[in-house]
Design a protein around this motif. Structure first.
Motif, PDB file in Angstrom:
ATOM      1  N   MET A 419       0.839  -1.206   0.000  1.00  0.00           N
ATOM      2  CA  MET A 419       0.000   0.000   0.000  1.00  0.00           C
ATOM      3  C   MET A 419       0.871   1.252   0.000  1.00  0.00           C
ATOM      4  O   MET A 419       0.643   2.189  -0.776  1.00  0.00           O
ATOM      5  N   ILE A 420       1.876   1.274   0.866  1.00  0.00           N
ATOM      6  CA  ILE A 420       2.748   2.449   0.969  1.00  0.00           C
ATOM      7  C   ILE A 420       3.516   2.667  -0.336  1.00  0.00           C
ATOM      8  O   ILE A 420       3.596   3.807  -0.843  1.00  0.00           O
ATOM      9  N   ASN A 421       4.064   1.601  -0.877  1.00  0.00           N
ATOM     10  CA  ASN A 421       4.805   1.725  -2.134  1.00  0.00           C
ATOM     11  C   ASN A 421       3.923   2.267  -3.260  1.00  0.00           C
ATOM     12  O   ASN A 421       4.341   3.108  -4.054  1.00  0.00           O
ATOM     13  N   TYR A 422       2.692   1.784  -3.316  1.00  0.00           N
ATOM     14  CA  TYR A 422       1.772   2.236  -4.366  1.00  0.00           C
ATOM     15  C   TYR A 422       1.437   3.715  -4.182  1.00  0.00           C
ATOM     16  O   TYR A 422       1.487   4.503  -5.145  1.00  0.00           O
ATOM     17  N   LEU A 423       1.082   4.117  -2.979  1.00  0.00           N
ATOM     18  CA  LEU A 423       0.662   5.497  -2.733  1.00  0.00           C
ATOM     19  C   LEU A 423       1.814   6.473  -2.944  1.00  0.00           C
ATOM     20  O   LEU A 423       1.586   7.627  -3.327  1.00  0.00           O
ATOM     21  N   ARG A 424       3.033   6.030  -2.713  1.00  0.00           N
ATOM     22  CA  ARG A 424       4.176   6.906  -2.949  1.00  0.00           C
ATOM     23  C   ARG A 424       4.437   7.102  -4.438  1.00  0.00           C
ATOM     24  O   ARG A 424       4.907   8.155  -4.860  1.00  0.00           O
ATOM     25  N   GLU A 427      -0.310   9.243  -7.902  1.00  0.00           N
ATOM     26  CA  GLU A 427      -1.075  10.395  -7.430  1.00  0.00           C
ATOM     27  C   GLU A 427      -2.483  10.281  -7.996  1.00  0.00           C
ATOM     28  O   GLU A 427      -2.932  11.108  -8.783  1.00  0.00           O
ATOM     29  N   ASP A 428      -3.170   9.237  -7.609  1.00  0.00           N
ATOM     30  CA  ASP A 428      -4.518   9.001  -8.106  1.00  0.00           C
ATOM     31  C   ASP A 428      -5.480  10.020  -7.527  1.00  0.00           C
ATOM     32  O   ASP A 428      -5.222  10.630  -6.479  1.00  0.00           O
ATOM     33  N   LYS A 429      -6.607  10.161  -8.215  1.00  0.00           N
ATOM     34  CA  LYS A 429      -7.607  11.057  -7.674  1.00  0.00           C
ATOM     35  C   LYS A 429      -8.133  10.485  -6.372  1.00  0.00           C
ATOM     36  O   LYS A 429      -8.092   9.281  -6.127  1.00  0.00           O
ATOM     37  N   SER A 430      -8.662  11.357  -5.521  1.00  0.00           N
ATOM     38  CA  SER A 430      -9.016  10.994  -4.161  1.00  0.00           C
ATOM     39  C   SER A 430      -9.999   9.834  -4.097  1.00  0.00           C
ATOM     40  O   SER A 430      -9.908   8.987  -3.218  1.00  0.00           O
ATOM     41  N   GLU A 431     -10.950   9.772  -5.027  1.00  0.00           N
ATOM     42  CA  GLU A 431     -11.964   8.725  -4.952  1.00  0.00           C
ATOM     43  C   GLU A 431     -11.351   7.335  -5.073  1.00  0.00           C
ATOM     44  O   GLU A 431     -11.735   6.413  -4.350  1.00  0.00           O
ATOM     45  N   ASN A 432     -10.383   7.180  -5.983  1.00  0.00           N
ATOM     46  CA  ASN A 432      -9.730   5.884  -6.115  1.00  0.00           C
ATOM     47  C   ASN A 432      -8.959   5.516  -4.854  1.00  0.00           C
ATOM     48  O   ASN A 432      -8.955   4.370  -4.420  1.00  0.00           O
ATOM     49  N   ASN A 433      -8.281   6.513  -4.270  1.00  0.00           N
ATOM     50  CA  ASN A 433      -7.552   6.253  -3.034  1.00  0.00           C
ATOM     51  C   ASN A 433      -8.506   5.912  -1.895  1.00  0.00           C
ATOM     52  O   ASN A 433      -8.204   5.070  -1.046  1.00  0.00           O
ATOM     53  N   LEU A 434      -9.655   6.576  -1.868  1.00  0.00           N
ATOM     54  CA  LEU A 434     -10.642   6.297  -0.834  1.00  0.00           C
ATOM     55  C   LEU A 434     -11.135   4.859  -0.948  1.00  0.00           C
ATOM     56  O   LEU A 434     -11.213   4.140   0.053  1.00  0.00           O
ATOM     57  N   LEU A 456      -0.951   6.627   6.916  1.00  0.00           N
ATOM     58  CA  LEU A 456      -1.248   5.989   5.633  1.00  0.00           C
ATOM     59  C   LEU A 456      -2.353   6.742   4.902  1.00  0.00           C
ATOM     60  O   LEU A 456      -2.284   6.948   3.683  1.00  0.00           O
ATOM     61  N   MET A 457      -3.355   7.193   5.627  1.00  0.00           N
ATOM     62  CA  MET A 457      -4.445   7.933   4.994  1.00  0.00           C
ATOM     63  C   MET A 457      -3.994   9.323   4.563  1.00  0.00           C
ATOM     64  O   MET A 457      -4.473   9.858   3.562  1.00  0.00           O
ATOM     65  N   GLN A 458      -3.063   9.899   5.316  1.00  0.00           N
ATOM     66  CA  GLN A 458      -2.496  11.180   4.895  1.00  0.00           C
ATOM     67  C   GLN A 458      -1.686  11.006   3.616  1.00  0.00           C
ATOM     68  O   GLN A 458      -1.718  11.856   2.722  1.00  0.00           O
ATOM     69  N   LEU A 459      -0.971   9.887   3.531  1.00  0.00           N
ATOM     70  CA  LEU A 459      -0.216   9.585   2.322  1.00  0.00           C
ATOM     71  C   LEU A 459      -1.157   9.419   1.132  1.00  0.00           C
ATOM     72  O   LEU A 459      -0.811   9.770   0.002  1.00  0.00           O
ATOM     73  N   ALA A 460      -2.371   8.929   1.404  1.00  0.00           N
ATOM     74  CA  ALA A 460      -3.373   8.756   0.347  1.00  0.00           C
ATOM     75  C   ALA A 460      -4.086  10.066   0.020  1.00  0.00           C
ATOM     76  O   ALA A 460      -4.934  10.097  -0.873  1.00  0.00           O
ATOM     77  N   LYS A 461      -3.747  11.140   0.742  1.00  0.00           N
ATOM     78  CA  LYS A 461      -4.322  12.473   0.512  1.00  0.00           C
ATOM     79  C   LYS A 461      -5.840  12.478   0.691  1.00  0.00           C
ATOM     80  O   LYS A 461      -6.577  13.122  -0.063  1.00  0.00           O
ATOM     81  N   LEU A 462      -6.306  11.760   1.722  1.00  0.00           N
ATOM     82  CA  LEU A 462      -7.737  11.752   1.999  1.00  0.00           C
ATOM     83  C   LEU A 462      -8.120  12.968   2.829  1.00  0.00           C
ATOM     84  O   LEU A 462      -7.355  13.435   3.676  1.00  0.00           O
ATOM     85  N   ALA A 465     -13.176  14.113   6.121  1.00  0.00           N
ATOM     86  CA  ALA A 465     -14.441  13.378   5.985  1.00  0.00           C
ATOM     87  C   ALA A 465     -14.195  11.977   5.434  1.00  0.00           C
ATOM     88  O   ALA A 465     -14.800  11.003   5.889  1.00  0.00           O
ATOM     89  N   GLU A 466     -13.286  11.878   4.468  1.00  0.00           N
ATOM     90  CA  GLU A 466     -12.983  10.566   3.882  1.00  0.00           C
ATOM     91  C   GLU A 466     -12.264   9.677   4.883  1.00  0.00           C
ATOM     92  O   GLU A 466     -12.475   8.459   4.916  1.00  0.00           O
ATOM     93  N   MET A 467     -11.392  10.279   5.714  1.00  0.00           N
ATOM     94  CA  MET A 467     -10.718   9.497   6.749  1.00  0.00           C
ATOM     95  C   MET A 467     -11.720   8.885   7.720  1.00  0.00           C
ATOM     96  O   MET A 467     -11.574   7.743   8.152  1.00  0.00           O
ATOM     97  N   LYS A 468     -12.743   9.658   8.067  1.00  0.00           N
ATOM     98  CA  LYS A 468     -13.750   9.149   8.983  1.00  0.00           C
ATOM     99  C   LYS A 468     -14.501   7.987   8.362  1.00  0.00           C
ATOM    100  O   LYS A 468     -14.843   7.011   9.033  1.00  0.00           O
ATOM    101  N   VAL A 469     -14.757   8.077   7.066  1.00  0.00           N
ATOM    102  CA  VAL A 469     -15.430   6.980   6.366  1.00  0.00           C
ATOM    103  C   VAL A 469     -14.597   5.707   6.478  1.00  0.00           C
ATOM    104  O   VAL A 469     -15.107   4.628   6.800  1.00  0.00           O
ATOM    105  N   VAL A 470     -13.293   5.829   6.216  1.00  0.00           N
ATOM    106  CA  VAL A 470     -12.418   4.654   6.242  1.00  0.00           C
ATOM    107  C   VAL A 470     -12.310   4.090   7.651  1.00  0.00           C
ATOM    108  O   VAL A 470     -12.416   2.870   7.856  1.00  0.00           O
ATOM    109  N   LYS A 471     -12.117   4.949   8.642  1.00  0.00           N
ATOM    110  CA  LYS A 471     -11.965   4.474  10.017  1.00  0.00           C
ATOM    111  C   LYS A 471     -13.192   3.703  10.481  1.00  0.00           C
ATOM    112  O   LYS A 471     -13.084   2.721  11.211  1.00  0.00           O
TER     113      LYS A 471
END
Length: 677
Positions: A419-424, A427-434, A456-462, A465-471
Motif C-alpha cells: 500500500m505504501i509503495n503504491y501510494l508513494r 497520485e490518483d484522484k481521491s476517490e480511487n484512493n478512498l 497511511l491515509m495522509q499519504l493517500a491524501k484523503l 471526511a474521507e478518513m472518517k469513512v475509512v476508520k
C-alpha cells in the motif's frame, strides 16, 4: 362483467421479471377489452391511470408500446387534475392506499364521472376496509368493471433481478434514530409486501431463510440492527402465507427451494472494488443515468453532432452478449464483429471499393442492404465507442495497477508495505484512493485501531471526511461466530492479530483474463445454499423441517432489540479463494451477426431447470452480484434471482455527502456519534 369483489387473479409464467409483468398487463387489458368491445367488434380506446409507484413499476417492466398495443391511448397521473372523458373507459393501476381509493371514488362518483367505466387493478393486497368503502358508494359500484389485485409491486431491473426501490434503506434501517423511528416498520412492511408480490406473480411458495442475529445460541443480547433480516423474513413470510387463502390456485406447499434474506454486511468489499466486466465498468466509469447512455452522432444536416440517448438494456443483443465479459474480451469481440460484419455485409463491401463506378446490379444490392447495414453499424459503433472510452479511462487513471493491488489485498497477497509503495508512486484522484483504503480497512481492521492508520491515509491524501469513512469501516461487521468455519464467507472484524492465508484454486477453473480473480461473497453463499451447506448457527428457515421452532424463534427475535456486548472474532485476511470465473472464457464468434437466438434458447431452458433460488440483500446490491446470479444459473442449472433494495454503483455508495448519516452495522460498543456512511 367481472364483479367488483376484490377477486385475486394471477397468471403463472415460466420466466422471471419483465415477461411476468408484460403478461400481466396484457392479460388485464385483454380482459377489459373483452368487456368493452363496441358493436362493430373493435376495441374501445382506453385511458391508463397510475400513481407514482405503479408508473415506476410499469417503466421498469415494459415499454409504452406494449400497452398501446392493447388499446391504451392515454396515460394519466392519478394525482393530477384530469380532463373528463365520459365516453372512454379507464384502467386504474394503483397502490391500495386510502388516498388512492378516495381519488378513485372522487373520479367515478356523482352524476358526471370522469370516465364511463373503471377497471381497477391494485399493485398489492387491499384491505377489507377499503373494499367495503368502495362497495358502499352505489354510484361508483355500478361503474366498476373489474376490481382485482394484480400483486405486482416490484421493479424489474433484469431478467433475473428486481429491486424494491428503497434507495435509503441503509439510513432508514441502520441509522442513528432507526431504533426509535416509525419509519423502520413502514420501510420493512413495504419492502416485505413488494418482495411477496414477486412470489404472488410467479405463483411460487418459497422456503424463507434469513441470516440470524448473533448471540442467540448463548443468550447474548442483540442489537436492533442485527434483527433487521429476521424482521424482514417474518414480514415476508406473513405476506406470502396469506396468499394461500387469498389467491386462487396459489400453491399450498413449497414450490421453490428458497428465498434467503441477508444484509449488506455479508460483503462490504463488493460495492467498492473495481469490477472489470463490461457492465460493471460502464456503470462505474461512465456518467450513466440509470441505464441511459448519451453519445454524439453525425448530424443529418451536416451541422453540429446530434446528442442521442440509448438504453443499455436487454433489448440490445450486443449488450446482452458482452455485459458479463471482461473489458479486454469485450473489446476483442467487438473488433471481431466489426471485421466479420464488414466482410459479410454487401453494403460494407461496396463502400470499401475503390473509386470505380458501381454497376446497376451493385447499386441494387447496396439499396437492398442499406437498412440492415445502417442498423447493424449503429449498434456496433455504439459499443465500440463505449469500449474505447472505458479503455482510455483505464489507461489515463492507471486502473490496471490499482485493480491488481485491490485484488491482492483481498486475497492476502499484499499488505501495508505494498500500500505504501503504491501510494508513494501514484497520485490518483481521491476517490480511487478512498476506495483502496476502504478495502484495506475491510481486510485489516486492526490497523485502524486508534490513530494507527492516520499516516497511511495522509499519504493517500484523503480529506478529514474521507478518513472518517475509512476508520468507521469496522462498524460494518459480518456474522460473529465462535467457530472458525472452514470456507467461511462472512467478513470478520476484531482487534486481534490474524494470520495471512489464501485459498486454493478450484479444480477445472482456468485463468483467462487478468483481474478476474475477484468474485462477490454471495457466489459462495448461493453455492452453499444450493447444496444445503449453510451454517446452521448463522442461517435459519421460517418454514423448514422445524417450522414451528424456527418460526417462533424468528417471531421472538423480531419483537426484541437490545444492545449487544462486544464479541471477538477471528479469521484470515484472505477473504476469497483464488479462482477465475468460467464465464469469462473465450466463446465462439457469432460471425458478426447480431442474432439473439442463443438468448431465446437460454430463456426456454428455464423450463428444464430445477427449483428457483432467490436471494435478497438489504442495503443495496452491485452489478457483480447480479452477474453472479446469471453465472450460477448456468452452472447450477437453476434460475438464481437477485432481489435488493437498490442497485448501487461505487460512486453512489461512497459519496461523502451520504457519509453524514450514521450507519453502525451490528456495532458492538460503538458510539452513536461516530459517522460511517
Amino acid at each position: 362483467m367481472h364483479p367488483p369483489t376484490g377477486e385475486r387473479e394471477e397468471e403463472s409464467t415460466t420466466t422471471f421479471a419483465k415477461p411476468v409483468a408484460i403478461d400481466y398487463y396484457t392479460k388485464c387489458f385483454k380482459l377489459q377489452n373483452q368487456e368493452t368491445q363496441d358493436h362493430h367488434g373493435s376495441f374501445s380506446i382506453q385511458v391508463l391511470i397510475m400513481d407514482k409507484v405503479t408508473v415506476k413499476v410499469m417503466s421498469h417492466s415494459c415499454k409504452m408500446a406494449d400497452i398501446t398495443d392493447q388499446g391504451v391511448s392515454l396515460d394519466e397521473d392519478l394525482y393530477r387534475r384530469r380532463q373528463p372523458l365520459p365516453s372512454l373507459d379507464a384502467i386504474y393501476f394503483i397502490k391500495p392506499t386510502k388516498e388512492n381509493v378516495i381519488l378513485l371514488l372522487s373520479d367515478m362518483s356523482g352524476r358526471e364521472p370522469l370516465y364511463r367505466k373503471a377497471y381497477v387493478y391494485f399493485s398489492s393486497s387491499i384491505s377489507k376496509d377499503l373494499v367495503s368503502r368502495i362497495k358502499r358508494d352505489s354510484s361508483v359500484l355500478r361503474r366498476i368493471g373489474a376490481l382485482r389485485e394484480m400483486n405486482l409491486e416490484y421493479f424489474s431491473i433484469d431478467s433475473q433481478g428486481f429491486i424494491t426501490d428503497h434507495v435509503n434503506a441503509l439510513e432508514e434501517l441502520f441509522g442513528q434514530d432507526a431504533e426509535t423511528s416509525h419509519r423502520v416498520d413502514m420501510c420493512l412492511n413495504t419492502m416485505a409486501k413488494r418482495i411477496a408480490t414477486v412470489f404472488a406473480s410467479l405463483k411460487e411458495f418459497p422456503y424463507v431463510w434469513y441470516r440470524t442475529a448473533r448471540g442467540l445460541e448463548d443468550a447474548t443480547t442483540v442489537t436492533f440492527r442485527e434483527l433487521i433480516p429476521t424482521k424482514l423474513a417474518a414480514a415476508v413470510w406473513d405476506n406470502i402465507s396469506s396468499y394461500k387463502s387469498s389467491i386462487r390456485n396459489f400453491p399450498q406447499t413449497e414450490t421453490c427451494e428458497l428465498l434467503l434474506i441477508v444484509d449488506r454486511s455479508v460483503d462490504q468489499i463488493a460495492p467498492i472494488i473495481h469490477e472489470w466486466t463490461y457492465d460493471a465498468m460502464c456503470h462505474d466509469l461512465l456518467e450513466l443515468e440509470g441505464t441511459k447512455y448519451v453519445h454524439e452522432v453525425p448530424s443529418k444536416s451536416g451541422g453540429q453532432p446530434d446528442r442521442k440517448e440509448v438504453l443499455l438494456e436487454d433489448h440490445d443483443p450486443i449488450w446482452l452478449q458482452l455485459r458479463h465479459t471482461h473489458i479486454a474480451e469485450a473489446s476483442e469481440r467487438l473488433h471481431e464483429k466489426m471485421m466479420s460484419f464488414a466482410s459479410k455485409n454487401k453494403a460494407a463491401q461496396l463502400q470499401q471499393r475503390d473509386g470505380s463506378a458501381l454497376s446497376t446490379r451493385d447499386l441494387q444490392k447496396l439499396v437492398q442492404s442499406l437498412p440492415e447495414y445502417n442498423a447493424q453499424m449503429e449498434k456496433l459503433s455504439l459499443h465500440v465507442e463505449i469500449a474505447g472510452k472505458l479503455n482510455k479511462i483505464i489507461k489515463d487513471e492507471g486502473l490496471q495497477e490499482l485493480g491488481q493491488l485491490e485484488q491482492d489485498l483481498v486475497f492476502g497477497d499484499a499488505g501495508t508495505k505494498e500500500m505504501i509503495n503504491y501510494l508513494r508512486r501514484k497520485e490518483d484522484k481521491s476517490e480511487n484512493n478512498l476506495r483502496l483504503m476502504m478495502i484495506y480497512a475491510a481486510v485489516y481492521p486492526e490497523k485502524f485501531e486508534g490513530d494507527k492508520a492516520s499516516k497511511l491515509m495522509q499519504l493517500a491524501k484523503l480529506s478529514d471526511a474521507e478518513m472518517k469513512v475509512v476508520k468507521n469501516m469496522k462498524f460494518i461487521e459480518g456474522y460473529n461466530s465462535k467457530k472458525d468455519l472452514k470456507g467461511a464467507f462472512s467478513l470478520f472484524f476484531s482487534s486481534g492479530k490474524r494470520k495471512h492465508s489464501t485459498r486454493k484454486d478450484r479444480p477445472g477453473e482456468e485463468e483467462t483474463w487478468a483481474l478476474l480473480r475477484f468474485y462477490p461473497m454471495i457466489e459462495e453463499l448461493i453455492e452453499k445454499l444450493s447444496t444445503r451447506e449453510l451454517p446452521k448457527d448463522e442461517y435459519q428457515c421460517m418454514n423448514g423441517p422445524s417450522t414451528s421452532s424456527h418460526g417462533s424463534q424468528a417471531k421472538t427475535e423480531a419483537s426484541s432489540a437490545t444492545s449487544v456486548q462486544a464479541v471477538q472474532s477471528t479469521g484470515p485476511h484472505s477473504m476469497r479463494s483464488r479462482r477465475t470465473p468460467s464465464w469469462a472464457r473465450s466463446r465462439s464468434s457469432d460471425g458478426g451477426y447480431l442474432s439473439d437466438s442463443s438468448l431465446k434458447s437460454e430463456s426456454s431452458d428455464f423450463k428444464k431447470m430445477g427449483q428457483r433460488i432467490f436471494i435478497f440483500i438489504i442495503g443495496g446490491a452491485t452489478r457483480s452480484e447480479l452477474r453472479v446470479c446469471h453465472k450460477l444459473t448456468s452452472k447450477l442449472r437453476r434460475e438464481v434471482v437477485l432481489g435488493t433494495t437498490s442497485i448501487d454503483n461505487p460512486d453512489n455508495y461512497i459519496k461523502v455527502k451520504d457519509c453524514i448519516s450514521l450507519i453502525c452495522w451490528h456495532s458492538a460498543g460503538a458510539s452513536f456519534k461516530d459517522v460511517f456512511y
